[in-house]
Enzyme design. Structure first.
Site, PDB file in Angstrom:
ATOM      1  N   TYR A  12       0.839  -1.201   0.000  1.00 28.21           N
ATOM      2  CA  TYR A  12       0.000   0.000   0.000  1.00 28.21           C
ATOM      3  C   TYR A  12       0.875   1.252   0.000  1.00 28.21           C
ATOM      4  CZ  TYR A  12      -2.837   3.740   1.969  1.00 28.21           C
ATOM      5  OH  TYR A  12      -3.438   4.937   2.195  1.00 28.21           O
ATOM      6  N   SER A  16       0.505   3.379  -3.400  1.00 26.82           N
ATOM      7  CA  SER A  16      -0.507   4.416  -3.220  1.00 26.82           C
ATOM      8  C   SER A  16      -0.158   5.663  -4.024  1.00 26.82           C
ATOM      9  CB  SER A  16      -0.611   4.778  -1.736  1.00 26.82           C
ATOM     10  OG  SER A  16      -1.458   5.885  -1.579  1.00 26.82           O
ATOM     11  N   ARG A  19       0.960   8.265  -1.713  1.00 23.10           N
ATOM     12  CA  ARG A  19       2.132   7.781  -0.988  1.00 23.10           C
ATOM     13  C   ARG A  19       2.297   8.401   0.396  1.00 23.10           C
ATOM     14  NH1 ARG A  19       6.551   5.800  -5.001  1.00 23.10           N
ATOM     15  NH2 ARG A  19       7.333   5.168  -3.010  1.00 23.10           N
ATOM     16  N   GLU A  29      13.325  -4.141  18.545  1.00 16.68           N
ATOM     17  CA  GLU A  29      14.381  -5.076  18.887  1.00 16.68           C
ATOM     18  C   GLU A  29      13.783  -6.140  19.786  1.00 16.68           C
ATOM     19  OE1 GLU A  29      18.564  -5.272  21.334  1.00 16.68           O
ATOM     20  OE2 GLU A  29      18.101  -3.457  20.218  1.00 16.68           O
ATOM     21  N   TYR A 161      27.919  -4.229  23.127  1.00 16.56           N
ATOM     22  CA  TYR A 161      28.303  -2.937  23.699  1.00 16.56           C
ATOM     23  C   TYR A 161      29.593  -2.991  24.515  1.00 16.56           C
ATOM     24  CZ  TYR A 161      23.639  -1.574  22.281  1.00 16.56           C
ATOM     25  OH  TYR A 161      22.522  -1.317  21.544  1.00 16.56           O
TER      26      TYR A 161
END
Length: 181
Positions: A12, A16, A19, A29, A161
């Site tokens: 879509y 579209s 848009r 996450e 990390y």
């Protein structure tokens, strides 16, 4: 299924004529989960989150197509949390980063304390309070949290990390009202 809904929504957005687009992206996450495993509770929660997000985007895009930017916002999502009744969702702002204890050459001297490892992240019963143990040195010495306020820990002991000097991040919870224009 969630995959059918994702495909339909992305098609879509691509096809579209007007848009409609988001001003910013969205990242989800899922974790922490050991490699090559599936945690059913996290998987089902993620599917619910994505379904609710796509439902909202679909309603938002319909609003733009039918009434322009001045049309009323779609109703709050009803995915099972309290968002549908209050419009409030938890939003966390980073307040502090804690690095592992290190010597002058940058070598790690300790590790995340066992009482912090595995603690529920971003939940009331998982908050780090002043005086809570957060690290343990190799000789058994315990290092306590020296902050002056209770904060929510996240990304606790994430391997990605280590080299960035982040043993964990602490954040403050702030409400965000989805009903505001």
């Amino acid at each position: 299924t969630i995959f059918t809904k994702c495909t339909r929504q992305l098609k879509y957005l691509k096809d579209s004529p007007s848009r409609p687009r988001l001003r910013s992206g969205m990242t989800v996450e899922v974790g922490p989960v050991p490699h090559s495993t599936v945690n059913a509770q996290l998987l089902l929660s993620t599917i619910r989150l994505l379904t609710d997000a796509l439902d909202f985007l679909e309603a938002y895009n319909q609003r733009l197509l039918e009434g322009g930017a001045s049309a009323p916002l779609p109703p709050p999502v009803t995915g099972g949390g309290d968002t549908a009744t209050t419009g409030d969702v938890p939003f966390f702002v980073g307040a502090a980063v804690r690095d592992y204890p290190r010597d002058a050459d940058g070598k790690m001297l300790g590790f995340v304390h066992p009482s912090l490892q595995g603690r529920p992240e971003l939940e009331e019963d998982g908050m780090v309070r002043p005086g809570d143990p957060v690290f343990q040195l190799m000789d058994g010495t315990v290092i306590n949290y020296d902050g002056d306020e209770a904060l929510y820990p996240f990304f606790i002991n994430e391997a990605a990390y280590y080299e960035q000097g982040k043993a964990f991040i602490l954040g403050r919870r702030q409400p965000m009202d989805l009903r505001r224009p």
